[in-house]
Design a protein around this motif. Structure first.
Motif, PDB file in Angstrom:
ATOM      1  N   LEU A 241       0.845  -1.207   0.000  1.00  0.00           N
ATOM      2  CA  LEU A 241       0.000   0.000   0.000  1.00  0.00           C
ATOM      3  C   LEU A 241       0.874   1.248   0.000  1.00  0.00           C
ATOM      4  O   LEU A 241       1.989   1.237   0.528  1.00  0.00           O
ATOM      5  CB  LEU A 241      -0.907   0.008   1.226  1.00  0.00           C
ATOM      6  CG  LEU A 241      -1.978  -1.064   1.263  1.00  0.00           C
ATOM      7  CD1 LEU A 241      -2.674  -1.068   2.622  1.00  0.00           C
ATOM      8  CD2 LEU A 241      -2.993  -0.853   0.151  1.00  0.00           C
ATOM      9  N   PRO A 242       0.381   2.346  -0.570  1.00  0.00           N
ATOM     10  CA  PRO A 242       1.151   3.593  -0.532  1.00  0.00           C
ATOM     11  C   PRO A 242       1.325   4.073   0.915  1.00  0.00           C
ATOM     12  O   PRO A 242       0.480   3.811   1.771  1.00  0.00           O
ATOM     13  CB  PRO A 242       0.306   4.580  -1.338  1.00  0.00           C
ATOM     14  CG  PRO A 242      -1.035   3.958  -1.494  1.00  0.00           C
ATOM     15  CD  PRO A 242      -0.895   2.495  -1.253  1.00  0.00           C
ATOM     16  N   ALA A 243       2.433   4.769   1.171  1.00  0.00           N
ATOM     17  CA  ALA A 243       2.728   5.254   2.525  1.00  0.00           C
ATOM     18  C   ALA A 243       1.744   6.328   2.966  1.00  0.00           C
ATOM     19  O   ALA A 243       1.482   6.481   4.159  1.00  0.00           O
ATOM     20  CB  ALA A 243       4.157   5.778   2.589  1.00  0.00           C
ATOM     21  N   GLU A 244       1.185   7.065   2.017  1.00  0.00           N
ATOM     22  CA  GLU A 244       0.225   8.123   2.325  1.00  0.00           C
ATOM     23  C   GLU A 244      -1.092   7.828   1.619  1.00  0.00           C
ATOM     24  O   GLU A 244      -1.109   7.502   0.433  1.00  0.00           O
ATOM     25  CB  GLU A 244       0.751   9.477   1.871  1.00  0.00           C
ATOM     26  CG  GLU A 244       2.017   9.894   2.582  1.00  0.00           C
ATOM     27  CD  GLU A 244       2.511  11.240   2.074  1.00  0.00           C
ATOM     28  OE1 GLU A 244       1.691  12.024   1.528  1.00  0.00           O
ATOM     29  OE2 GLU A 244       3.706  11.492   2.212  1.00  0.00           O
ATOM     30  N   ALA A 245      -2.189   7.997   2.354  1.00  0.00           N
ATOM     31  CA  ALA A 245      -3.511   7.684   1.793  1.00  0.00           C
ATOM     32  C   ALA A 245      -3.813   8.504   0.549  1.00  0.00           C
ATOM     33  O   ALA A 245      -4.415   8.024  -0.400  1.00  0.00           O
ATOM     34  CB  ALA A 245      -4.593   7.892   2.840  1.00  0.00           C
ATOM     35  N   GLY A 246      -3.408   9.748   0.501  1.00  0.00           N
ATOM     36  CA  GLY A 246      -3.672  10.612  -0.641  1.00  0.00           C
ATOM     37  C   GLY A 246      -2.922  10.215  -1.902  1.00  0.00           C
ATOM     38  O   GLY A 246      -3.210  10.702  -2.988  1.00  0.00           O
ATOM     39  N   ALA A 247      -1.963   9.303  -1.760  1.00  0.00           N
ATOM     40  CA  ALA A 247      -1.177   8.878  -2.920  1.00  0.00           C
ATOM     41  C   ALA A 247      -1.899   7.830  -3.756  1.00  0.00           C
ATOM     42  O   ALA A 247      -1.453   7.497  -4.846  1.00  0.00           O
ATOM     43  CB  ALA A 247       0.167   8.323  -2.444  1.00  0.00           C
ATOM     44  N   THR A 248      -3.004   7.333  -3.277  1.00  0.00           N
ATOM     45  CA  THR A 248      -3.768   6.314  -3.996  1.00  0.00           C
ATOM     46  C   THR A 248      -4.572   6.952  -5.123  1.00  0.00           C
ATOM     47  O   THR A 248      -5.240   7.963  -4.928  1.00  0.00           O
ATOM     48  CB  THR A 248      -4.729   5.593  -3.025  1.00  0.00           C
ATOM     49  OG1 THR A 248      -3.964   5.005  -1.990  1.00  0.00           O
ATOM     50  CG2 THR A 248      -5.542   4.533  -3.735  1.00  0.00           C
ATOM     51  N   GLU A 249      -4.518   6.350  -6.305  1.00  0.00           N
ATOM     52  CA  GLU A 249      -5.304   6.845  -7.423  1.00  0.00           C
ATOM     53  C   GLU A 249      -6.782   6.532  -7.195  1.00  0.00           C
ATOM     54  O   GLU A 249      -7.149   5.408  -6.869  1.00  0.00           O
ATOM     55  CB  GLU A 249      -4.850   6.176  -8.720  1.00  0.00           C
ATOM     56  CG  GLU A 249      -5.597   6.663  -9.932  1.00  0.00           C
ATOM     57  CD  GLU A 249      -5.139   5.988 -11.211  1.00  0.00           C
ATOM     58  OE1 GLU A 249      -5.948   5.958 -12.158  1.00  0.00           O
ATOM     59  OE2 GLU A 249      -4.003   5.493 -11.266  1.00  0.00           O
ATOM     60  N   ARG A 250      -7.610   7.542  -7.369  1.00  0.00           N
ATOM     61  CA  ARG A 250      -9.049   7.363  -7.205  1.00  0.00           C
ATOM     62  C   ARG A 250      -9.590   6.478  -8.311  1.00  0.00           C
ATOM     63  O   ARG A 250      -9.295   6.664  -9.475  1.00  0.00           O
ATOM     64  CB  ARG A 250      -9.750   8.718  -7.232  1.00  0.00           C
ATOM     65  CG  ARG A 250     -11.252   8.630  -7.033  1.00  0.00           C
ATOM     66  CD  ARG A 250     -11.906   9.980  -7.128  1.00  0.00           C
ATOM     67  NE  ARG A 250     -11.712  10.785  -5.944  1.00  0.00           N
ATOM     68  CZ  ARG A 250     -12.510  10.744  -4.877  1.00  0.00           C
ATOM     69  NH1 ARG A 250     -13.538   9.926  -4.851  1.00  0.00           N
ATOM     70  NH2 ARG A 250     -12.283  11.515  -3.847  1.00  0.00           N
TER      71      ARG A 250
END
Length: 154
Positions: free
Chosen positions: A35-44
């Motif tokens: 998983l990405p280290a930051e939640a906002g780094a995930t593509e919607r």
């Protein structure tokens, strides 16, 4: 919260949810590490709402329209629903999370589709909208409820 009702919506929007991620930290560390280290780094991947169903009516002998429920279930963004009020019961206007009439899970890759379905459900739950009907009660001694309100989850 909400018995994980929201998990399907978040899964459709970003591909994972915090409940499953918590389990992965212990049982599947490889998945957690990916998983990405930051939640906002995930593509919607999509857009979603939890539409809390509101009661705008006060009365007895509640009736829930099967036709309105069928319309909701046929919506393109529909993922599931839970009706909390019971047929034949007394009903009061929604004033808090304890008096919601239910909830509907919505998610779709197109935000306009989710927004349109949400708006239509709101029309259905309004007085005369068709989702909920009841027999009038004696208003003597009844207190006015606050204006119903609901919350949105993306």
């Amino acid at each position: 919260g909400a018995e994980g009702f929201w998990c399907d919506v978040i899964d459709k929007c970003i591909g994972y949810n915090q409940a499953n991620v918590l389990v992965d930290t212990y049982l599947n560390p490889e998945s957690f590490a990916a998983l990405p280290a930051e939640a906002g780094a995930t593509e919607r991947k999509g857009y979603g709402h939890i539409k809390f169903l509101l009661s705008y009516i006060r009365g007895k002998n509640l009736r829930i329209s099967q036709a309105a429920l069928d319309e909701i279930c046929a919506m393109p963004s529909y993922l599931g629903h839970e009706i909390l009020v019971k047929e034949g019961a007394d009903v009061v206007p929604t004033i808090d999370c304890f008096t919601w009439a239910g909830s509907v899970k919505l998610a779709h890759e197109d935000q306009a589709v989710v927004d349109a379905d949400y708006a239509r459900i709101h029309e259905l739950e309004m007085i005369g909208g068709g989702l909920f009907e009841c027999d009038a009660t004696d208003e003597a001694g009844a207190t006015d409820a606050a204006t119903p309100s609901d919350a949105v989850v993306v």
